[in-house]
Design a protein around this motif. Structure first.
Motif, PDB file in Angstrom:
ATOM      1  N   ALA A 153       0.854  -1.180   0.000  1.00  7.17           N
ATOM      2  CA  ALA A 153       0.000   0.000   0.000  1.00  7.17           C
ATOM      3  C   ALA A 153       0.893   1.234   0.000  1.00  7.17           C
ATOM      4  O   ALA A 153       1.854   1.322   0.775  1.00  7.17           O
ATOM      5  CB  ALA A 153      -0.931   0.014   1.207  1.00  7.17           C
ATOM      6  N   TYR A 154       0.568   2.178  -0.875  1.00  2.00           N
ATOM      7  CA  TYR A 154       1.353   3.407  -1.011  1.00  2.00           C
ATOM      8  C   TYR A 154       0.405   4.604  -1.038  1.00  2.00           C
ATOM      9  O   TYR A 154      -0.694   4.528  -1.590  1.00  2.00           O
ATOM     10  CB  TYR A 154       2.179   3.396  -2.294  1.00  2.00           C
ATOM     11  N   ARG A 155       0.873   5.684  -0.469  1.00  2.40           N
ATOM     12  CA  ARG A 155       0.121   6.938  -0.487  1.00  2.40           C
ATOM     13  C   ARG A 155       1.069   8.063  -0.900  1.00  2.40           C
ATOM     14  O   ARG A 155       2.216   8.114  -0.457  1.00  2.40           O
ATOM     15  CB  ARG A 155      -0.473   7.254   0.885  1.00  2.40           C
ATOM     16  N   LEU A 156       0.556   8.964  -1.723  1.00  2.00           N
ATOM     17  CA  LEU A 156       1.344  10.117  -2.158  1.00  2.00           C
ATOM     18  C   LEU A 156       0.435  11.324  -2.266  1.00  2.00           C
ATOM     19  O   LEU A 156      -0.648  11.235  -2.863  1.00  2.00           O
ATOM     20  CB  LEU A 156       2.013   9.849  -3.516  1.00  2.00           C
ATOM     21  N   LYS A 157       0.858  12.427  -1.704  1.00  2.00           N
ATOM     22  CA  LYS A 157       0.190  13.705  -1.898  1.00  2.00           C
ATOM     23  C   LYS A 157       1.189  14.684  -2.490  1.00  2.00           C
ATOM     24  O   LYS A 157       2.279  14.868  -1.954  1.00  2.00           O
ATOM     25  CB  LYS A 157      -0.358  14.255  -0.582  1.00  2.00           C
ATOM     26  N   ASP A 158       0.799  15.269  -3.586  1.00  2.00           N
ATOM     27  CA  ASP A 158       1.660  16.210  -4.310  1.00  2.00           C
ATOM     28  C   ASP A 158       0.931  17.543  -4.404  1.00  2.00           C
ATOM     29  O   ASP A 158      -0.195  17.608  -4.915  1.00  2.00           O
ATOM     30  CB  ASP A 158       1.961  15.654  -5.704  1.00  2.00           C
ATOM     31  N   GLU A 159       1.562  18.574  -3.905  1.00  2.00           N
ATOM     32  CA  GLU A 159       0.997  19.916  -3.989  1.00  2.00           C
ATOM     33  C   GLU A 159       2.040  20.835  -4.597  1.00  2.00           C
ATOM     34  O   GLU A 159       3.189  20.871  -4.133  1.00  2.00           O
ATOM     35  CB  GLU A 159       0.569  20.413  -2.611  1.00  2.00           C
ATOM     36  N   ALA A 160       1.646  21.549  -5.631  1.00  5.11           N
ATOM     37  CA  ALA A 160       2.603  22.408  -6.328  1.00  5.11           C
ATOM     38  C   ALA A 160       1.905  23.674  -6.788  1.00  5.11           C
ATOM     39  O   ALA A 160       0.694  23.678  -7.050  1.00  5.11           O
ATOM     40  CB  ALA A 160       3.217  21.682  -7.520  1.00  5.11           C
ATOM     41  N   PHE A 161       2.675  24.727  -6.894  1.00  4.47           N
ATOM     42  CA  PHE A 161       2.162  25.959  -7.510  1.00  4.47           C
ATOM     43  C   PHE A 161       3.278  26.587  -8.317  1.00  4.47           C
ATOM     44  O   PHE A 161       4.472  26.339  -8.088  1.00  4.47           O
ATOM     45  CB  PHE A 161       1.637  26.944  -6.452  1.00  4.47           C
ATOM     46  N   SER A 162       2.890  27.375  -9.280  1.00  5.62           N
ATOM     47  CA  SER A 162       3.878  28.089 -10.083  1.00  5.62           C
ATOM     48  C   SER A 162       3.326  29.441 -10.493  1.00  5.62           C
ATOM     49  O   SER A 162       2.113  29.632 -10.614  1.00  5.62           O
ATOM     50  CB  SER A 162       4.271  27.278 -11.322  1.00  5.62           C
ATOM     51  N   ILE A 163       4.230  30.351 -10.681  1.00  3.22           N
ATOM     52  CA  ILE A 163       3.920  31.682 -11.211  1.00  3.22           C
ATOM     53  C   ILE A 163       4.743  31.842 -12.487  1.00  3.22           C
ATOM     54  O   ILE A 163       5.955  31.618 -12.484  1.00  3.22           O
ATOM     55  CB  ILE A 163       4.282  32.785 -10.199  1.00  3.22           C
ATOM     56  N   PHE A 164       4.077  32.193 -13.576  1.00  4.81           N
ATOM     57  CA  PHE A 164       4.780  32.247 -14.853  1.00  4.81           C
ATOM     58  C   PHE A 164       4.375  33.495 -15.639  1.00  4.81           C
ATOM     59  O   PHE A 164       3.343  34.119 -15.370  1.00  4.81           O
ATOM     60  CB  PHE A 164       4.492  30.992 -15.685  1.00  4.81           C
ATOM     61  N   GLY A 165       5.202  33.827 -16.592  1.00  3.01           N
ATOM     62  CA  GLY A 165       4.891  34.980 -17.424  1.00  3.01           C
ATOM     63  C   GLY A 165       5.863  35.128 -18.569  1.00  3.01           C
ATOM     64  O   GLY A 165       6.961  34.562 -18.565  1.00  3.01           O
ATOM     65  N   THR A 166       5.437  35.857 -19.573  1.00  3.81           N
ATOM     66  CA  THR A 166       6.294  36.202 -20.704  1.00  3.81           C
ATOM     67  C   THR A 166       6.082  37.671 -21.050  1.00  3.81           C
ATOM     68  O   THR A 166       4.998  38.227 -20.820  1.00  3.81           O
ATOM     69  CB  THR A 166       5.982  35.359 -21.948  1.00  3.81           C
ATOM     70  N   VAL A 167       7.119  38.267 -21.587  1.00  5.71           N
ATOM     71  CA  VAL A 167       7.061  39.645 -22.075  1.00  5.71           C
ATOM     72  C   VAL A 167       7.610  39.653 -23.489  1.00  5.71           C
ATOM     73  O   VAL A 167       8.716  39.148 -23.732  1.00  5.71           O
ATOM     74  CB  VAL A 167       7.876  40.604 -21.186  1.00  5.71           C
ATOM     75  N   ASP A 168       6.841  40.215 -24.422  1.00  6.52           N
ATOM     76  CA  ASP A 168       7.264  40.356 -25.814  1.00  6.52           C
ATOM     77  C   ASP A 168       7.512  41.825 -26.109  1.00  6.52           C
ATOM     78  O   ASP A 168       6.648  42.677 -25.829  1.00  6.52           O
ATOM     79  CB  ASP A 168       6.185  39.828 -26.770  1.00  6.52           C
ATOM     80  N   PHE A 169       8.668  42.109 -26.667  1.00  5.69           N
ATOM     81  CA  PHE A 169       9.033  43.489 -27.008  1.00  5.69           C
ATOM     82  C   PHE A 169       9.340  43.557 -28.494  1.00  5.69           C
ATOM     83  O   PHE A 169      10.270  42.899 -28.978  1.00  5.69           O
ATOM     84  CB  PHE A 169      10.253  43.935 -26.202  1.00  5.69           C
TER      85      PHE A 169
END
Length: 861
Positions: free
Chosen positions: A440-456
């Protein structure tokens, strides 16, 4: 870049749609200059998207009879998809990088998204394709814009959204192996601001292999699914798209053929009372099993996408919940002998994701995209592996062979029990039917990310782009594994067995001197003969001195048969069962419009994949933790070291691309150098999987996509990928130091070419003929084979030559009637190979699917 195995996607030029709005469906006879894609999470023409991306349209899927992501690889040379031991284990590889099958704790390096929703495991990815508008395959690290595990690439599936014009389609296909496929969908308005669509599919096929012991066909197909959508557009600025889907798989999969028949085949044949494998003939599709392997997979979920147009800004929210339930069981010894009586898994995966982003559309030189992503997943997994009714006599024969008939199961049981003062303790217990592991195995995965791009926009033709993504990923995992394998719990170095080890050491020494230790008269003569008596005394002294020496233990060879030793569960006082990773990935890109029809770009990008957890019986503590485990009194009998998890992957790519599109031709080229530090390798060794990080794997590659329409109605395509891959550093692989070698399974050259000819008759009826051919140059299938001498793995190679074709008559009333064939050359190759389970000297492998063909009737209204 354009896909080239089937007809590349062309559509008439169109205005850019709002962010993430899908493109209008493309008819196979429309040839223009632009198609809208959302590879960069903006709606752009393919020509203006400075990313290496292959696009496959709905028309291509129909022409080539591509029904799932496994078939898709024939259309995209840089993509490789392999189905392993069950319908729930599928591996995706792009540019030679990818993993994620065989273990629910190992996340894929290639992210799969359907309508912007991440599908975290292969069990959620391999159902029949829904009502697809297009499939985009993004090559290279995509971590800047995708919040989870895109260190090698992304497969993005875009389905058709509901329409305000009533319409739909129905399709029926019949093929060899009694294959029946039924698909249908309906879309239309509910009101002026609400539209719906609902579709379903049913796919059934007899097995193309035969189980001669069970007298039935195997490797069948039996799956169905439904998918519904609602589109709310109460104002011109607000759009809400709700999607719900459910699909079910209930199949017998997957056979493994015998590639090399080792010495144990004689034992399994005797136990089976006849052939136990079709020796050395994996392409006979004849197998022998004791029970049917089962795959029952449910995959369902829903998502809500909200788009709000603020004029110069567009807001997008995608909220999703997914559930996967997979029940599988396999006769994993792949023989007619009842060795493994059960190897089952009950897997549940619950996933919640939330994405928010804002995209600008200013007239000025600067535009941006800013977003956030949240991921929460829980995995509950229970496994059972148990000895079959014939594993005890099989184990007895293995021990006899390993000891030169000096030992056997009954002798060991009686001797160990007597020396422990309990003569009956072990009688009848070694390799007992029904014993094994409860896991028996248990896994909890919690993740967050902040992302962005800028075009010039530096000038009207030059655009510079910067992108970044900060990701934080935390995992908590625990195990509860109980072994009932009695023999695996015996400590062969135990002090109470010293007299037995002494006897075996003395007997071995006498044998080397030419004396039969089982002949008392011969032993007595050797011990008393003045010429040999001193030697006998030396033998006695040697046995006494080494009877407690683990390095000289004459029982040491039996450790190979302690298959399922007691498990050290975690968390414990030394191992906390947690990982915590963070990373900042970024990209720098310059895109230049040389002319109105030729664009070039240059990119440097990094990618990231968080730690993967070893949720399997092969999870073992790190060698560096062993001393602390021993000091804490946690050490279990026969505890070996290995890995509980693999550290993160970090990828980089340098890439230069050229895209040219004209009225009758398109040429797209990418040249790149891509590498992954800490590539997460998970290799089967014959009794388990070895999870380890490679130091560094790198690939230099060239990708070419081209199409030309030399005459009206004829479209020719060619795609080719050249890869020069190597392990820059991989010291601790399952096969030792393989630094400097070429990773297995990555062909140097992959290519696909296609032709589609459309002829329109008077009155509007059309005839559409299509053919495509896929080729992969010979390549070594696996890095190595545990227990085999050097050169055996190198001699087993795969080469692919596959031909697909179709011919369709399209009537003016929306009716299509056609015939088709896949793998018409009946190409035979092994998708992967592995040491046969607990059968030293034998190799098993998964053979490719044979030729399939059939006819299709389709009606669109």
């Amino acid at each position: 870049m354009l896909c080239a195995s089937a007809t590349p996607v062309f559509a008439f030029a169109q205005d850019a749609a709002p962010a993430d709005e899908t493109a209008v469906a493309v008819d196979d006879t429309d040839y223009g200059n632009d198609i809208i894609v959302t590879a960069s999470k903006r709606s752009q023409t393919l020509q203006d998207t400075p990313v290496a991306v292959s696009v496959t349209s709905a028309a291509q899927l129909e022409e080539s009879q591509i029904r799932d992501l496994i078939d898709l690889q024939t259309a995209v040379p840089s993509l490789r998809v392999s189905q392993l031991q069950s319908s729930a284990n599928t591996n995706f590889i792009i540019r030679g990088f990818g993993n994620g099958a065989n273990n629910a704790g190992i996340e894929p390096s290639v992210g799969v998204f359907i309508d912007g929703v991440y599908r975290s495991r292969s069990a959620a990815q391999i159902g029949d394709l829904p009502n697809v508008e297009r499939i985009e395959v993004l090559r290279g690290p995509q971590s800047t814009l995708f919040g989870k595990n895109a260190s090698a690439g992304v497969i993005s599936i875009v389905t058709q959204k509901p329409q305000y014009d009533f319409g739909g389609s129905a399709e029926v296909t019949y093929g060899n192996f009694n294959a029946i496929t039924v698909k249908g969908n309906v879309t239309g308005p509910i009101s002026e601001t609400v539209a719906f669509s609902i579709g379903g599919n049913y796919n059934r096929r007899d097995g193309y292999a035969q189980d001669l012991k069970l007298d039935t066909d195997v490797n069948d197909r039996n799956r169905w699914g439904v998918r519904g959508q609602l589109l709310f557009e109460p104002t011109d600025a607000l759009s809400i798209r709700l999607i719900g889907d459910y699909d079910k798989i209930d199949e017998n999969c997957c056979i493994a053929g015998n590639v090399i028949a080792g010495p144990t085949v004689a034992i399994t044949n005797a136990l089976a009372g006849g052939p136990s494998v079709d020796a050395n003939n994996p392409f006979s599709y004849d197998v022998y099993n004791n029970f049917l392997s089962s795959n029952e997979i449910e995959n369902y979920g829903g998502s809500a996408q909200i788009d709000y147009d603020l004029g110069n800004l567009a807001l997008t929210s995608i909220t999703a919940y997914r559930k996967v339930k997979a029940l599988t069981n396999q006769d994993s010894d792949f023989t007619g002998a009842d060795l493994i009586g059960e190897n089952s898994q009950d897997l549940g995966i619950d996933t919640f994701t939330q994405e928010l982003r804002v995209t600008s559309d200013f007239d000025g030189p600067i535009n941006f995209l800013l977003g956030g992503y949240y991921f929460n997943e829980k995995i509950d997994q229970e496994n059972d592996i148990r000895f079959g009714t014939q594993f005890r006599p099989y184990g007895d024969q293995l021990i006899r062979a390993a000891s030169g008939n000096a030992l056997n199961v009954a002798l060991l049981e009686g001797t160990f029990g007597a020396l422990e003062g309990a003569p009956t303790r072990y009688l009848g217990t070694f390799f007992r039917a029904g014993d094994g592991l409860d896991e028996a195995y248990r896994l909890k995965d919690e993740a967050f990310s902040i992302f962005g791009t800028v075009d010039f926009e530096v000038t009207d033709r030059l655009t510079l782009s910067l992108g970044g993504n900060y990701t934080k990923d935390r995992k908590n995992f625990s195990t509860n594994v109980i072994s009932s394998d009695v023999f695996s719990g015996v400590n062969l170095d135990a002090p109470q067995y010293a007299p037995f080890r002494n006897q075996l050491l003395l007997g071995g020494a006498l044998q080397q001197a030419g004396v039969n230790p089982n002949d008392p008269a011969a032993v007595g003569a050797f011990a008393t003969n003045p010429a040999t008596a001193p030697i006998f005394q030396q033998f006695l002294a040697f046995a006494a001195a080494n009877q407690n020496n683990p390095a000289a233990n004459p029982l040491g060879g039996l450790r190979a048969f302690q298959f399922l030793p007691p498990f050290l569960n975690l968390p414990n006082s030394v191992e906390d069962g947690k990982t915590s990773d963070s990373d900042f990935s970024y990209s720098v890109r310059a895109a230049y419009e040389v002319t109105d029809t030729v664009n070039v770009y240059a990119t440097y990008a990094t990618g990231f994949k968080a730690s993967s957890v070893n949720l399997s019986r092969d999870s073992r503590p790190l060698a560096s933790d062993l001393a602390a485990i021993t000091a804490a009194g946690l050490r279990t009998p026969n505890l070996a070291t290995g890995s509980r998890f693999a550290a993160p992957e970090e990828s980089t790519v340098y890439e230069f691309g050229l895209k040219g599109q004209w009225d009758v031709a398109a040429v797209n080229v990418a040249v790149f150098k891509q590498s992954i530090k800490g590539f997460q390798s998970n290799v089967f060794t014959g009794t388990g999987f070895a999870l380890a990080n490679a130091g560094k794997q790198s690939t230099f590659g060239i990708e070419f996509d081209g199409s030309v329409r030399p005459v009206e109605g004829l479209n020719l395509t060619l795609a080719a990928t050249y890869l020069d891959a190597k392990y820059d550093s991989f010291v601790n692989s399952a096969f030792g130091d393989i630094s400097g070698t070429t990773p297995a399974g990555i062909p140097a050259l992959s290519m696909s070419m296609g032709a589609t000819y459309t002829h329109e008759f008077a009155g509007g009826t059309k005839a559409i003929a299509h053919v495509d051919y896929a080729y992969e140059s010979p390549v070594q299938i696996v890095e190595g084979l545990s227990g085999f001498p050097a050169g055996v793995a190198e001699s087993l190679q795969r080469e692919v030559n596959s031909l697909n074709a179709s011919f369709t008559i399209r009537l003016t009333n929306g009716l299509d009637v056609g015939v088709w064939g896949r793998n018409l050359t009946n190409a035979q190759y092994l998708t992967t190979i592995f040491p046969a389970v607990a059968q030293a000297g034998s190799v098993s492998g998964y053979p490719s699917q044979p030729r399939t063909y059939g006819g299709t009737v389709r009606f669109k209204f």
